[in-house]
Scaffold this active site. Structure first.
Site, short mmCIF file in Angstrom:
data_model
loop_
_atom_site.label_atom_id
_atom_site.label_comp_id
_atom_site.label_asym_id
_atom_site.label_seq_id
_atom_site.Cartn_x
_atom_site.Cartn_y
_atom_site.Cartn_z
N ILE A 30 0.82 -1.21 0.00
CA ILE A 30 0.00 0.00 0.00
C ILE A 30 0.86 1.27 0.00
O ILE A 30 0.39 2.35 -0.39
CB ILE A 30 -0.96 -0.03 1.23
CG1 ILE A 30 -2.21 0.77 0.98
CG2 ILE A 30 -0.25 0.38 2.51
CD1 ILE A 30 -3.31 0.55 2.00
N HIS A 99 5.97 -11.76 5.97
CA HIS A 99 5.78 -11.35 4.58
C HIS A 99 7.13 -11.12 3.95
O HIS A 99 8.05 -10.60 4.56
CB HIS A 99 4.92 -10.08 4.49
CG HIS A 99 5.32 -9.00 5.45
ND1 HIS A 99 4.97 -9.06 6.79
CD2 HIS A 99 6.04 -7.88 5.29
CE1 HIS A 99 5.48 -8.00 7.40
NE2 HIS A 99 6.14 -7.27 6.52
#
Ligand code: AMP
Ligand code: ZN
Length: 113
Positions: A30, A99
């Site tokens: 994002i 991640h």
């Protein structure tokens, strides 16, 4: 437990999805730090790299294979890219569901800050 990336896995938060299989999701970060900035996450919650066990052997490999697939799909494989997994405070981890960052589309400095 309230985990941002588990909510993404459960489709409670929308993302720009790139790739999905039985084990992992890949979606655009994002707040991109490079022209290409993608995150690969396991569908199962694992808080940090410290929590990965030998039982997760296949999952770790699946994350790397997903990284390779995404790099090819987004056209950064030949020029090159970087994979990063931040761990805990000194590593700069802010979301505690592991991640793998994939950064590409520009020359990246080394060593990182
Ligand atoms: P880290 O600092 O290694 O834990 O990385 C967490 C990353 O998650 C950062 O690069 C954030 O920009 C990214 N991020 C946070 N929320 C979202 C979201 N809703 N969708 C996509 N990426 C996110
Ligand atoms: Zn989670």
């Amino acid at each position: 437990m309230d985990c941002l990336f588990c909510r993404i896995v459960n489709q409670q938060i929308p993302t720009k999805l790139i790739f999905e299989d039985e084990f992992v999701l890949a979606f655009h970060d994002i707040n991109p730090q490079a022209p290409v900035h993608v995150l690969i996450i396991p569908k199962r919650h694992i808080a940090t790299l410290n929590d990965l066990s030998l039982a997760d052997l296949e999952l770790g490999g699946r994350m790397l294979i997903a990284a390779r697939t995404v790099a090819a799909q987004l056209g950064i494989a030949a020029d090159g890219y970087r994979t990063v997994m931040n761990c805990n405070g000194h590593g700069g981890q802010t979301v505690f569901h592991i991640h793998l960052h994939i950064l590409g589309g520009r020359v990246l400095n080394w060593p990182p800050g």
